[in-house]
Design a protein around this motif. Structure first.
Motif, mmCIF file in Angstrom:
data_model
loop_
_atom_site.group_PDB
_atom_site.id
_atom_site.type_symbol
_atom_site.label_atom_id
_atom_site.label_comp_id
_atom_site.label_asym_id
_atom_site.label_seq_id
_atom_site.Cartn_x
_atom_site.Cartn_y
_atom_site.Cartn_z
ATOM 1 N N GLU A 5 -9.531 -5.955 -42.608
ATOM 2 C CA GLU A 5 -10.350 -5.473 -43.724
ATOM 3 C C GLU A 5 -10.359 -6.482 -44.873
ATOM 4 O OE1 GLU A 5 -9.897 -1.886 -46.808
ATOM 5 O OE2 GLU A 5 -10.027 -1.271 -44.706
ATOM 6 N N GLU A 6 -9.214 -7.094 -45.146
ATOM 7 C CA GLU A 6 -9.146 -8.097 -46.207
ATOM 8 C C GLU A 6 -9.971 -9.329 -45.844
ATOM 9 O OE1 GLU A 6 -5.077 -8.976 -46.993
ATOM 10 O OE2 GLU A 6 -4.634 -6.956 -47.698
ATOM 11 N N GLN A 7 -9.948 -9.709 -44.582
ATOM 12 C CA GLN A 7 -10.727 -10.863 -44.138
ATOM 13 C C GLN A 7 -12.218 -10.581 -44.260
ATOM 14 O OE1 GLN A 7 -9.294 -11.597 -40.196
ATOM 15 N NE2 GLN A 7 -7.554 -12.812 -40.914
ATOM 16 N N GLU A 8 -12.624 -9.353 -43.928
ATOM 17 C CA GLU A 8 -14.034 -8.982 -44.055
ATOM 18 C C GLU A 8 -14.471 -9.001 -45.512
ATOM 19 O OE1 GLU A 8 -14.340 -5.208 -42.155
ATOM 20 O OE2 GLU A 8 -14.298 -6.066 -40.144
ATOM 21 N N MET A 9 -13.598 -8.530 -46.400
ATOM 22 C CA MET A 9 -13.934 -8.518 -47.822
ATOM 23 C C MET A 9 -14.060 -9.947 -48.349
ATOM 24 S SD MET A 9 -14.258 -5.383 -48.671
ATOM 25 C CE MET A 9 -13.766 -4.765 -50.247
ATOM 26 N N TRP A 14 -17.771 -14.616 -49.978
ATOM 27 C CA TRP A 14 -18.320 -15.961 -49.787
ATOM 28 C C TRP A 14 -19.791 -15.921 -49.393
ATOM 29 C CZ3 TRP A 14 -16.299 -19.711 -52.187
ATOM 30 C CH2 TRP A 14 -14.933 -19.725 -52.439
ATOM 31 N N VAL A 15 -20.193 -14.946 -48.613
ATOM 32 C CA VAL A 15 -21.620 -14.799 -48.280
ATOM 33 C C VAL A 15 -22.405 -14.486 -49.555
ATOM 34 C CG1 VAL A 15 -23.292 -13.368 -47.048
ATOM 35 C CG2 VAL A 15 -21.247 -14.178 -45.879
ATOM 36 N N GLY A 16 -21.848 -13.626 -50.393
ATOM 37 C CA GLY A 16 -22.479 -13.314 -51.672
ATOM 38 C C GLY A 16 -22.609 -14.540 -52.553
ATOM 39 N N MET A 17 -21.582 -15.387 -52.545
ATOM 40 C CA MET A 17 -21.620 -16.624 -53.331
ATOM 41 C C MET A 17 -22.758 -17.529 -52.853
ATOM 42 S SD MET A 17 -20.120 -18.568 -55.683
ATOM 43 C CE MET A 17 -18.399 -18.164 -55.838
ATOM 44 N N VAL A 18 -22.923 -17.656 -51.552
ATOM 45 C CA VAL A 18 -23.991 -18.490 -50.993
ATOM 46 C C VAL A 18 -25.359 -17.921 -51.373
ATOM 47 C CG1 VAL A 18 -25.070 -19.257 -48.836
ATOM 48 C CG2 VAL A 18 -22.598 -19.415 -49.114
ATOM 49 N N VAL A 19 -25.517 -16.608 -51.310
ATOM 50 C CA VAL A 19 -26.799 -15.978 -51.652
ATOM 51 C C VAL A 19 -27.118 -16.190 -53.132
ATOM 52 C CG1 VAL A 19 -28.019 -13.769 -51.806
ATOM 53 C CG2 VAL A 19 -26.699 -14.318 -49.771
ATOM 54 N N VAL A 20 -26.116 -16.091 -54.001
ATOM 55 C CA VAL A 20 -26.343 -16.323 -55.436
ATOM 56 C C VAL A 20 -26.782 -17.773 -55.665
ATOM 57 C CG1 VAL A 20 -25.189 -16.539 -57.671
ATOM 58 C CG2 VAL A 20 -24.844 -14.506 -56.301
ATOM 59 N N ARG A 78 -9.904 -5.892 -54.592
ATOM 60 C CA ARG A 78 -8.660 -5.814 -53.814
ATOM 61 C C ARG A 78 -8.201 -4.358 -53.804
ATOM 62 N NH1 ARG A 78 -8.190 -10.571 -51.261
ATOM 63 N NH2 ARG A 78 -8.515 -12.272 -52.683
ATOM 64 N N ARG A 79 -7.870 -3.895 -52.641
ATOM 65 C CA ARG A 79 -7.357 -2.526 -52.534
ATOM 66 C C ARG A 79 -5.836 -2.552 -52.652
ATOM 67 N NH1 ARG A 79 -10.775 0.814 -48.079
ATOM 68 N NH2 ARG A 79 -12.746 0.682 -49.167
#
Length: 82
Positions: A5-9, A14-20, A78-79
């Motif tokens: 779950e932490e790896q997915e988050m 990082w995908v969000g960073m690329v999209v921004v 972070r959970r």
């Protein structure tokens, strides 16, 4: 060892960073497009090739930036250990 779950988050962040980054670049960098107009008869061809550069509409860039920011926010949380 990090949980899946932490790896997915982290990946979502990082995908969000690329999209921004792509959203910001789309505001300034035009996308080139080449078109060929003409006729072709056998081995001979007569035509004109035109090249245009168009920018992405600002609303598309804004949606990309907002969507990427939401992904970064969701992936950066972070959970607490349960």
């Amino acid at each position: 060892m990090p949980r899946v779950e932490e790896q997915e988050m982290k990946a979502l962040f990082w995908v969000g960073m690329v999209v921004v980054i792509l959203g910001i670049l789309s505001l300034f960098v035009p996308i080139p497009r080449t078109e060929r107009h003409g006729i072709r008869v056998g081995d001979a061809s007569v035509g004109v090739q035109t090249r245009t550069e168009e920018k992405v509409p600002p609303i598309v860039s804004a949606v990309m930036i907002a969507g990427g920011a939401l992904m970064m926010f969701g992936g950066g949380r972070r959970r607490a250990a349960a």
